[in-house]
Motif scaffolding. Structure first.
Motif, mmCIF file in Angstrom:
data_model
loop_
_atom_site.group_PDB
_atom_site.id
_atom_site.type_symbol
_atom_site.label_atom_id
_atom_site.label_comp_id
_atom_site.label_asym_id
_atom_site.label_seq_id
_atom_site.Cartn_x
_atom_site.Cartn_y
_atom_site.Cartn_z
ATOM 1 N N ILE A 284 0.830 -1.214 0.000
ATOM 2 C CA ILE A 284 0.000 0.000 0.000
ATOM 3 C C ILE A 284 0.861 1.259 0.000
ATOM 4 N N ILE A 285 1.934 1.252 0.790
ATOM 5 C CA ILE A 285 2.799 2.433 0.867
ATOM 6 C C ILE A 285 3.456 2.707 -0.487
ATOM 7 N N ASN A 286 3.818 1.643 -1.212
ATOM 8 C CA ASN A 286 4.467 1.789 -2.520
ATOM 9 C C ASN A 286 3.489 1.581 -3.672
ATOM 10 N N ARG A 287 2.209 1.902 -3.466
ATOM 11 C CA ARG A 287 1.190 1.591 -4.469
ATOM 12 C C ARG A 287 1.405 2.336 -5.782
ATOM 13 N N VAL A 288 2.160 3.438 -5.765
ATOM 14 C CA VAL A 288 2.490 4.129 -7.012
ATOM 15 C C VAL A 288 3.289 3.220 -7.931
ATOM 16 N N ASP A 289 4.055 2.317 -7.346
ATOM 17 C CA ASP A 289 4.910 1.413 -8.115
ATOM 18 C C ASP A 289 4.425 -0.032 -8.103
ATOM 19 N N THR A 290 3.388 -0.342 -7.342
ATOM 20 C CA THR A 290 2.888 -1.721 -7.290
ATOM 21 C C THR A 290 1.623 -1.935 -8.118
ATOM 22 N N THR A 291 0.894 -0.857 -8.424
ATOM 23 C CA THR A 291 -0.356 -1.016 -9.163
ATOM 24 C C THR A 291 -0.700 0.269 -9.899
#
Length: 702
Positions: free
Chosen positions: A180-187
Motif C-alpha cells: 500500500i505504501i508503494n502503491r504508485v509502483d505496485t499497481t
C-alpha cells in the motif's frame, strides 16, 4: 513332456507365492517397527488452530480494507458519486463497450471481445443481470466494485504467499503495508481502472500462492490437491483475462524448469504444472475464438519441449559423472527443441502475433534503427523507458529495497550452496530443520528467487513491467525478515557462537518486522489518512463540453477522426463511430493510427483530406495539446516523430533542416484560408479542441 512341465510349473508358482508372502511379511514387520505418530496434545492443536484462524482473518481483513481504501480514495479524488454519467465515464480513460460488430471502427468489422480482451466486461455484464443488480446499483458502480474487490483478493493472495513461505502471518501484514505504501509502483489502479492487468494480476497472485503451497515438501495429500485445483483454475482464468498472460507464464515455466534441472524439487510435481499450462492454453484457444497467438506462444513450445525431453531421459544414478553430462544434454535439448518447435508452429499456424513488439524490442536494445513513426512513438512512451532514479528512491525511502536486496542475496547464495553440493553428489537431508540453516534447500523459496530475478531483469529495462515485479518484492522482503530460517542461515555463515543462534533467529524474526512496521506506521500512516481526507478535483470541462456537443449536435451516423486516445474516449462516452482506437495488438489499427496522426504533420490539405475520406470520416478533431505540445523528452513529440518519419526534418549536428513546402496542418487549418477552407469547415471549438466537418462537396473559392 506335459507330465514333466506340470511339476515345474507348480514349483514356480510355489516360489512366487513364497516370495510374495515374504514381501508381505516384511512390509508388515516394517509397519510394526515404524513408530506410530503420536497425536499432538490438545493445547498444541488449539495453538495451531488459533494461529491459522488469526492469520486467515488478518489476510481477509487486509484485502477488504484495501478494497475499501481504494473505493474511498477514488471517491475523494474524482468526486465520483457527484458527477454526471458522462464525467464518470471520462475518468475511466478506456473503452467500455461490449460489442463485436461494424459499428465501432469505420470500414472495419472487429470482434471487440477478442481484440480488446473484453472477457472481464462480458463476465461482469452477465453477473450484473444474473444477480439482479440492475435494480439496485448503477452499472458503473457495479463494475468498479468488482475491480476493487479483485484488488482486495490480490493483496490477500500476496499475504498468504508470504505467510506460507515464512510460517508467520506477520510477514503477510508487512507485505500488505509495503504494497500500500508503494502503491504508485505496485499497481496502476489509481490511474486507470479498466486496465486488463487490474483484472488479471489478482488471479496470477492466487496462482502464485497455490504454486507456493504445492511446491512445499511437507504438504499433506489434501493440501496438495487443493493447491493443484486452485492453481489450475487461477491459471486458466488469468490466461482468459489478459492477452499477454502467456508471456508471464512463460517466465514462470522457465523458473520451474531451472528448479527441476537443479534437482531442487520432484520432477513429477513440476510436470504436473506443465500439464496445467497445456490444458489452459488449449482451452483458452477454443474459448477465445481460436486465438492462434496461444498456439505460437513460447510457453506452449517450451512445455512441449520439456515433455519430449522427459520421455528421452535415461535413469542414471544421481551424482555420477554420466548424470551430470545428461543434465547438460537435457538442458541443451530443451532449449533447442523450444526454438525449433516455435519456428515450426509459426510456419504452419496462421497467426497475427504481435510482430511489431518484436521489432520494438530490436530497436529498444539497439539491434536495429528505424524512422517508423509507430516504433519511435512506442519507444518514447514513459512506461517503455528504463526505470527512473525516483523509482529506486521511493522504494529505498520505504525501506523495501534494502531489505529485499538483503533477503535476495542470502537466499541466492544459499541456493547456490545447495546446488553445488548436489552437483558434487553429496546427499542432503530431505527434511530441513531450523538448526540446519539452509534456506536454499526449500524448493518454493528457490522458485521465488529465480522468478523474481527474471521479473526484476525485465523491470530494469522497461519501467511498465515494474507493476509485475514490485508486488513480489514486497512479498519476498517481508518473508525474509520474518523467517527464522533466513536469519539462521546467515548466522551459520557467520559462525555465531556467543549467543544461541536459534534463539537469536527467533527473536530477530519477530523484532525486526515489528520495528519496521512501527516505523512505517509512524511515517506513512498519517500520509494515507491525509489522502483520504483531502477532496481532490477532476476538472476537465473542455472534454465534457466536447462530448456533450457530439451527443447533441452530431448526426448518429457520423464518423469521427482524431488521436486514438481521444477516439477511445468518444466511443466510450457517446457511442459514435470512430476511425481508430488505442489498440496496439493489430497491425491494421496501428497503420490507421499513424495515418490519422498525419493531421499534426507538415502535409497538404489535399493529402489529409484523402486520408480522412479513405476511412469515411465525417468530422475531424484537432487537439491543441498535441498540436502545441512541449515535450519533456527531445524528439518525442508527436509532430517531431511525424516529421522524422515523413522526411520533413533532418537533424545534422543539432541543426534542423526542413524540406516540407507545407506548414503544419493543425496550425494552418485554424487560420481558415484557402485551400483548407475548401476541404474543412469548423463547426465547434473550445480551448482544447477544434472540430471540423469534412466537406463532401469541395468548393475551390479563394
Amino acid at each position: 513332456m506335459a507330465e514333466e512341465e506340470g511339476p515345474t510349473v507348480e514349483l514356480r508358482q510355489r516360489r512366487k507365492l513364497k516370495s510374495s508372502e515374504n514381501k508381505e511379511s516384511a512390509k508388515e514387520e516394517k509397519i510394526r517397527d515404524t513408530p506410530m505418530p503420536e497425536r499432538a496434545p490438545k493445547h498444541v492443536l488449539f495453538q495451531r488452530f488459533a494461529k491459522i484462524f488469526i492469520g486467515c482473518l488478518a489476510a481477509v481483513t487486509s484485502g477488504m480494507m484495501y478494497a475499501l481504501y481504494l473505493s474511498a480514495y477514488h471517491e475523494r479524488k474524482f468526486w465520483f458519486s457527484n458527477r454526471q454519467e458522462l464525467e464518470r465515464e471520462i475518468t475511466f480513460q478506456g473503452v467500455y463497450e461490449l460489442t463485436h460488430n461494424n459499428k465501432t471502427v469505420s470500414l472495419k468489422t472487429i470482434n471487440a471481445v477478442q481484440q480488446m480482451s473484453l472477457y472481464p466486461e462480458l463476465i461482469a455484464s452477465v453477473l450484473y443481470q444474473a444477480t439482479g443488480s440492475n435494480e439496485i446499483i448503477e452499472p458503473v458502480y457495479f463494475y468498479i466494485g468488482i475491480v476493487f474487490g479483485l484488488q482486495g483478493i490480490y493483496v490477500t493472495a500476496l499475504f498468504v504467499t508470504s505467510w506460507l513461505m515464512s510460517g508467520t502471518w506477520l510477514a503477510g501484514m508487512l507485505t500488505v503495508a509495503w504494497f500500500i505504501i508503494n502503491r504508485v509502483d505496485t499497481t496502476r489502479i489509481e490511474y486507470s481502472i479498466p486496465l486488463r492487468e487490474n483484472w488479471a494480476l489478482p488471479y496470477f497472485a492466487c496462482q502464485i500462492a497455490a504454486l507456493t503451497g504445492y511446491l512445499k515438501s511437507n504438504l499433506n495429500t489434501y493440501g496438495e490437491r487443493f493447491c493443484y485445483l486452485l492453481m489450475s483454475a487461477s491459471t486458466y482464468t488469468f490466461m482468459m483475462m489478459w492477452e499477454y498472460s502467456h508471456y508471464l507464464l512463460f517466465l514462470q515455466a522457465i523458473s520451474l524448469f531451472l528448479l527441476d534441472s537443479f534437482s531442487l524439487e520432484q520432477s513429477e510435481k513440476v510436470h504436473e504444472v506443465y500439464k496445467i499450462y497445456i490444458f489452459s492454453l488449449f482451452l483458452g484457444y477454443l474459448l477465445q475464438f481460436e486465438n492462434s497467438a496461444l498456439l505460437v506462444s513460447p510457453l506452449l513450445s517450451l512445455v512441449v519441449a520439456l515433455m519430449l525431453a522427459k520421455c528421452l531421459q535415461l535413469n542414471v544414478k544421481k551424482g555420477t559423472f554420466i548424470a551430470k553430462i545428461m543434465k547438460v544434454i537435457n538442458f541443451y535439448l530443451v532449449c533447442t527443441l523450444t526454438v525449433t518447435l516455435n519456428i515450426i508452429m509459426k510456419m504452419f499456424v496462421p497467426h497475427k502475433e504481435n510482430g511489431h513488439m518484436l521489432k520494438f524490442l530490436e530497436v529498444k536494445f539497439g539491434l536495429n534503427m528505424t524512422k517508423n513513426f509507430t516504433m519511435n512513438w512506442l519507444l518514447c512512451q514513459e512506461s517503455l523507458q528504463a526505470p527512473s532514479q525516483d523509482f529506486f528512491l521511493r522504494l529505498t525511502q520505504s525501506s523495501l529495497l534494502p531489505f529485499y536486496v538483503l533477503v535476495l542475496i542470502i537466499c541466492f547464495l544459499s541456493m547456490m550452496q545447495v546446488i553445488f553440493r548436489r552437483i558434487n553428489g553429496k546427499s542432503l537431508k530431505e527434511t530441513i530443520t531450523l538448526e540446519d540453516g539452509r534456506i536454499g534447500g526449500r524448493p518454493e523459496i528457490i522458485y521465488h528467487v529465480i522468478h523474481t530475478i527474471l521479473l526484476g531483469s525485465l523491470a530494469m529495462v522497461i519501467e511498465g513491467l515494474k507493476y509485475l515485479w514490485t508486488p513480489y518484492v514486497c512479498m519476498l522482503a517481508a518473508f525474509g525478515v520474518c523467517s527464522p530460517e533466513l536469519w539462521m542461515t546467515l548466522f551459520k555463515w557467520l559462525r555465531l557462537r556467543t549467543v544461541h543462534p536459534v534463539l537469536l533467529a527467533l527473536i530477530l524474526s519477530m523484532a525486526v518486522p515489528t520495528i519496521i512496521g512501527l516505523s512505517l506506521w509512524k511515517e506513512f500512516f498519517p500520509r494515507l489518512m491525509t489522502e483520504l481526507m483531502e477532496l481532490q478535483e477532476f476538472y476537465d470541462p473542455d472534454t465534457v463540453e466536447l462530448m456533450t456537443w457530439i451527443k447533441r449536435q452530431a448526426p448518429v451516423a457520423a464518423v469521427f477522426a482524431g488521436s486514438p486516445q481521444l477516439m477511445g474516449a468518444i466511443k466510450l462516452c457517446t457511442g459514435w463511430m470512430v476511425t481508430s482506437l488505442p489498440l496496439y495488438n493489430d497491425d491494421d489499427l496501428l497503420k490507421r493510427n499513424e495515418n490519422i496522426y498525419q493531421i499534426y504533420s507538415k502535409r497538404s490539405a489535399e493529402d489529409i483530406y484523402k486520408i480522412l475520406t479513405s476511412y469515411k470520416a465525417n468530422y475531424l478533431i484537432v487537439e491543441d495539446a498535441i498540436c502545441n505540445e512541449v515535450g519533456t523528452m527531445r524528439g518525442c513529440r508527436v509532430k517531431d516523430l511525424l516529421d522524422i518519419a515523413n522526411g520533413h526534418v533532418v537533424c545534422e549536428e543539432g541543426d534542423k533542416l526542413t524540406y516540407s513546402k507545407y506548414g503544419r496542418f493543425c496550425h494552418e487549418v485554424k487560420i481558415n484560408y484557402s485551400p483548407y477552407v475548401n476541404y474543412f469547415t469548423r463547426v465547434y471549438w473550445n480551448r482544447s479542441y477544434f472540430v471540423y466537418k469534412i466537406n463532401t462537396v469541395i468548393s475551390f473559392q479563394s
